[in-house]
Design a protein around this motif. Sequence first.
Motif, PDB file in Angstrom:
ATOM      1  N   SER A 140       0.850  -1.184   0.000  1.00  0.00           N
ATOM      2  CA  SER A 140       0.000   0.000   0.000  1.00  0.00           C
ATOM      3  C   SER A 140       0.887   1.235   0.000  1.00  0.00           C
ATOM      4  N   TYR A 141       0.319   2.354  -0.476  1.00  0.00           N
ATOM      5  CA  TYR A 141       1.094   3.584  -0.561  1.00  0.00           C
ATOM      6  C   TYR A 141       0.141   4.774  -0.498  1.00  0.00           C
ATOM      7  N   LEU A 142       0.458   5.740   0.339  1.00  0.00           N
ATOM      8  CA  LEU A 142      -0.296   6.991   0.437  1.00  0.00           C
ATOM      9  C   LEU A 142       0.504   8.066  -0.264  1.00  0.00           C
ATOM     10  N   ASP A 143      -0.027   8.612  -1.381  1.00  0.00           N
ATOM     11  CA  ASP A 143       0.747   9.580  -2.147  1.00  0.00           C
ATOM     12  C   ASP A 143       0.578  10.992  -1.583  1.00  0.00           C
ATOM     13  N   LYS A 144       1.291  11.939  -2.170  1.00  0.00           N
ATOM     14  CA  LYS A 144       1.320  13.303  -1.635  1.00  0.00           C
ATOM     15  C   LYS A 144      -0.016  14.020  -1.774  1.00  0.00           C
ATOM     16  N   ASN A 145      -0.923  13.504  -2.614  1.00  0.00           N
ATOM     17  CA  ASN A 145      -2.250  14.089  -2.769  1.00  0.00           C
ATOM     18  C   ASN A 145      -3.280  13.463  -1.841  1.00  0.00           C
ATOM     19  N   GLY A 146      -2.843  12.508  -1.021  1.00  0.00           N
ATOM     20  CA  GLY A 146      -3.753  11.864  -0.088  1.00  0.00           C
ATOM     21  C   GLY A 146      -4.490  10.677  -0.675  1.00  0.00           C
ATOM     22  N   THR A 147      -4.113  10.245  -1.887  1.00  0.00           N
ATOM     23  CA  THR A 147      -4.723   9.060  -2.491  1.00  0.00           C
ATOM     24  C   THR A 147      -4.039   7.812  -1.957  1.00  0.00           C
ATOM     25  N   LEU A 148      -4.835   6.847  -1.527  1.00  0.00           N
ATOM     26  CA  LEU A 148      -4.309   5.602  -0.998  1.00  0.00           C
ATOM     27  C   LEU A 148      -4.333   4.549  -2.097  1.00  0.00           C
ATOM     28  N   TYR A 163      -4.811  -7.522  -7.698  1.00  0.00           N
ATOM     29  CA  TYR A 163      -5.719  -6.390  -7.832  1.00  0.00           C
ATOM     30  C   TYR A 163      -5.027  -5.088  -7.428  1.00  0.00           C
ATOM     31  N   TYR A 164      -5.463  -4.022  -8.091  1.00  0.00           N
ATOM     32  CA  TYR A 164      -5.021  -2.668  -7.758  1.00  0.00           C
ATOM     33  C   TYR A 164      -6.260  -1.869  -7.368  1.00  0.00           C
ATOM     34  N   VAL A 165      -6.193  -1.181  -6.218  1.00  0.00           N
ATOM     35  CA  VAL A 165      -7.326  -0.419  -5.694  1.00  0.00           C
ATOM     36  C   VAL A 165      -6.851   0.979  -5.319  1.00  0.00           C
ATOM     37  N   LEU A 171     -11.425   8.187   1.808  1.00  0.00           N
ATOM     38  CA  LEU A 171     -11.543   6.735   1.736  1.00  0.00           C
ATOM     39  C   LEU A 171     -12.754   6.273   0.938  1.00  0.00           C
ATOM     40  N   ASN A 172     -13.141   7.073  -0.058  1.00  0.00           N
ATOM     41  CA  ASN A 172     -14.128   6.641  -1.037  1.00  0.00           C
ATOM     42  C   ASN A 172     -13.411   5.869  -2.141  1.00  0.00           C
ATOM     43  N   LEU A 173     -13.984   4.757  -2.566  1.00  0.00           N
ATOM     44  CA  LEU A 173     -13.356   3.924  -3.588  1.00  0.00           C
ATOM     45  C   LEU A 173     -13.334   4.656  -4.925  1.00  0.00           C
ATOM     46  N   ILE A 174     -12.152   4.791  -5.516  1.00  0.00           N
ATOM     47  CA  ILE A 174     -12.007   5.383  -6.843  1.00  0.00           C
ATOM     48  C   ILE A 174     -12.075   4.306  -7.911  1.00  0.00           C
ATOM     49  N   GLU A 175     -11.325   3.240  -7.725  1.00  0.00           N
ATOM     50  CA  GLU A 175     -11.353   2.147  -8.684  1.00  0.00           C
ATOM     51  C   GLU A 175     -10.821   0.875  -8.043  1.00  0.00           C
ATOM     52  N   LYS A 176     -11.227  -0.253  -8.637  1.00  0.00           N
ATOM     53  CA  LYS A 176     -10.713  -1.562  -8.274  1.00  0.00           C
ATOM     54  C   LYS A 176     -10.661  -2.384  -9.547  1.00  0.00           C
TER      55      LYS A 176
END
Length: 283
Positions: A140-148, A163-165, A171-176
């Motif tokens: 897992s990785y939290l980027d500088k824009n706050g996307t997990l 899988y990539y999520v 913490l709203n799901l963007i994609e899976k």
Amino acid sequence: YGYSQPILDEKAGKFYALFTGGDVPGYLAWFIFDLKTMTWDPECYTVQTHSRIAYFNAYPDGNGGFYFIAERAVLADELGKFLGVTFEPSGGYIWDALYLCKIPDATQERVDITAISEYPYQSGTTVSRPTSVHYGSGCSYLDKNGTLHLIYSYFYGDERSVYYVRYDKDLNLIEKRLLEIDHAEYTFAMAEGIGGDLYIIGADTRETKNLAEINVWRSSDRGDSYQHFHYQRKLTENSRKMVGWFYKLNASSPRNGSLSDGTVDLLFFDENNLYYHFSVTLP
């Protein structure tokens, strides 16, 4: 049987020491250290979970709370009683679910749990033992824009899917989706380049390989696919490969206090408990 991890919330000026344990049920406990007063909060905050969650990566949210990704790690016979199913074979541990957990306020004993991957058991049935893991076969990785960003693997019998999520900062799901890269036996790490591109770094752990190999993929401009940019490194002749998903590839990242400067330091150990360090410079 405990799992632990420290995390630092620089914005809130807090240090959290996290622990999970139990079986069915499980628990999450944490202590808080105040960086201004240099003192520990005397309370041990504890919440019960329906089963033990383990092998977690935790991140502060910058607002006095934290969240983490963890997998279920429970004795098969105990989980079978809890779910009303019979595992074949019995005994040993089950890693069959992956959870995203949020502690909205570190001073309140409350946890919100979302299932990222969970096998749909039916009571009264006999099932083999599926596996959902992010510890060795993901990251897992939290980027500088706050996307997990999250990578995890799902095993059922001889079938394996990766899988990539992505989740936004709320913490709203963007994609899976399935991660369409070479599905060799990889243990993964993720990192950001100087320009903000996300990179996936994979170490091949197949038993047919004699030497450790490192591959790197870069996200496309749209951020929805990954391109191999022909980076492959076979490590030194005496560096044995990592075998199995317990052999985690550890990478420097902002989560452990490292700068996002385009150079990633990586560390792994082999089947002989020898440690290897190397660096990758991201274009």
